[in-house]
Design an enzyme around this catalytic site. Sequence first.
Site, PDB file in Angstrom:
ATOM      1  N   ASP A  16       0.867  -1.195   0.000  1.00  0.00           N
ATOM      2  CA  ASP A  16       0.000   0.000   0.000  1.00  0.00           C
ATOM      3  C   ASP A  16       0.893   1.232   0.000  1.00  0.00           C
ATOM      4  O   ASP A  16       1.718   1.413   0.898  1.00  0.00           O
ATOM      5  CB  ASP A  16      -0.897  -0.028   1.246  1.00  0.00           C
ATOM      6  CG  ASP A  16      -1.965   1.045   1.220  1.00  0.00           C
ATOM      7  OD1 ASP A  16      -3.038   0.810   1.781  1.00  0.00           O
ATOM      8  OD2 ASP A  16      -1.727   2.132   0.651  1.00  0.00           O
ATOM      9  N   ASP A 111      -3.606   2.313  -5.391  1.00  0.00           N
ATOM     10  CA  ASP A 111      -2.279   2.315  -4.737  1.00  0.00           C
ATOM     11  C   ASP A 111      -2.035   1.059  -3.904  1.00  0.00           C
ATOM     12  O   ASP A 111      -1.209   1.075  -3.003  1.00  0.00           O
ATOM     13  CB  ASP A 111      -2.121   3.568  -3.864  1.00  0.00           C
ATOM     14  CG  ASP A 111      -2.751   3.414  -2.493  1.00  0.00           C
ATOM     15  OD1 ASP A 111      -3.785   2.735  -2.388  1.00  0.00           O
ATOM     16  OD2 ASP A 111      -2.190   3.970  -1.537  1.00  0.00           O
ATOM     17  N   GLU A 112      -2.714  -0.007  -4.240  1.00  0.00           N
ATOM     18  CA  GLU A 112      -2.700  -1.173  -3.363  1.00  0.00           C
ATOM     19  C   GLU A 112      -2.747  -2.458  -4.188  1.00  0.00           C
ATOM     20  O   GLU A 112      -3.506  -2.540  -5.149  1.00  0.00           O
ATOM     21  CB  GLU A 112      -4.005  -1.093  -2.583  1.00  0.00           C
ATOM     22  CG  GLU A 112      -4.030  -1.488  -1.182  1.00  0.00           C
ATOM     23  CD  GLU A 112      -5.493  -1.435  -0.737  1.00  0.00           C
ATOM     24  OE1 GLU A 112      -5.856  -2.271   0.063  1.00  0.00           O
ATOM     25  OE2 GLU A 112      -6.258  -0.567  -1.215  1.00  0.00           O
TER      26      GLU A 112
END
Length: 401
Positions: A16, A111-112
């Site tokens: 993350d 974003d993960e």
Amino acid sequence: MIDNPVMPERYIMHVDMDAFFASIEQRDFPQYRGRPVVVGAQPGHRGVVATCSYEARVFGIRSAMPISEAYRRCAHAVYLRPDMARYAAVSKQVMALLNGISPLVEPVSIDEAYVDISGLEKLIGGPEEIGRRAKAAIQSGVRLTASVGIGPNRLIAKLASEIRKPNGLTVVFPQAVRAFLAPLPVSRLGGVGPKTLAVLERLGIFTVKQLQAVPLERLQYDLGKKSALRLHQQAWGLSSDVVDIRETRKSISKEHTFGEDTCENAVLCDRLRRLAAEVGYIARQKRLQGIVVTLKIRLKGFETHTRQCRLEQPTSSDRMIFQTAWSLYEESGYAGRAVRLIGVGLSGWDIERYRQLGLFAEIRDRQREQSLYAVLDKAAERFGKGMLRLGYCEEKGRRDS
Ligand code: TTP
Ligand code: MG
């Protein structure tokens, strides 16, 4: 085929990015570094905070907070409108960097991502080393930090990545799962919204340890069968360890259209081995091995055919791809007919085999070939494609010319 009966431990990595949108702004505009940065609506307008830098979090600003509230907390922050195209481009780069570590990448948000890193210990090292490698790849690739959690399944990996933010790395080994979960507030578990939280608090359950002590039947009574079971399983550290890579490309293929139609074996053979080398190179970069080789031929007048061959073993070897595709051509009956386009593809990724890489005895026999390709690929990066080729190509080309 598997001569070692011991299954490898499954390790899932959750990555993350830290304060993603705000960090990109600070990276691209040095004047914002070290300052509270809020990305989202503009103060004075309606709307919320998308995210903010860790400097802004000190003031209590959080994602989804009304921008008016953020402004009240910190008027001197830098307020920026989101630039989604730029963030999406960085996201793509990050996912590609993770793909360089393992092909089993499941992006779950901008974003993960979850990454299945099982079986990589022989190639890279233990889970911690893999986590360090991922963080270093992201740092050097896009100059941003990420927090990484590694555990036996998705739940533990995600909780582990959250525990030390920003720039954290936490590995939870299977035997440590229970102790890791015990002190966490139940609100950290999946599916625990305000309603469930209120029920749990009424039952005097605040931590996972307390949740572990409650029988499933008691939970079912207050929460219903489905949510109770889900919570109970999470409390015991159980969750899916399947990383869904459906987004991963279905096949790798390369094709070439000739300036002039050709029926010359030497020309076709040479082109096919170049294409096979490109396909093999991409597959090795992505650490994929495919079991199906496809030949595509477009004859004079746009008549297009594809032929496939299923191999006995998955491969990423240029030689294997080329030889299979060439055999398909020879068996096709097209010899002598003018060819306008020729292409080769590799598909049918053998995910299980990849996961168990470390367990395969025969992998050692193939390591020599693999390391040879590694040298060739490095050379291709330095000197350009086609500078170095394996002998078989030349021999094959000569024999057929
Ligand atoms: P998050 O990973 O939740 O947040 P983050 O990366 O900004 O911060 P952290 O260090 O805690 O991981 O979300 C990723 C991006 O998604 C975030 O940068 C902005 C966007 N986002 C929104 O637009 N709205 C939201 O409510 C949230 C939570 C995120
Ligand atoms: Mg994030």
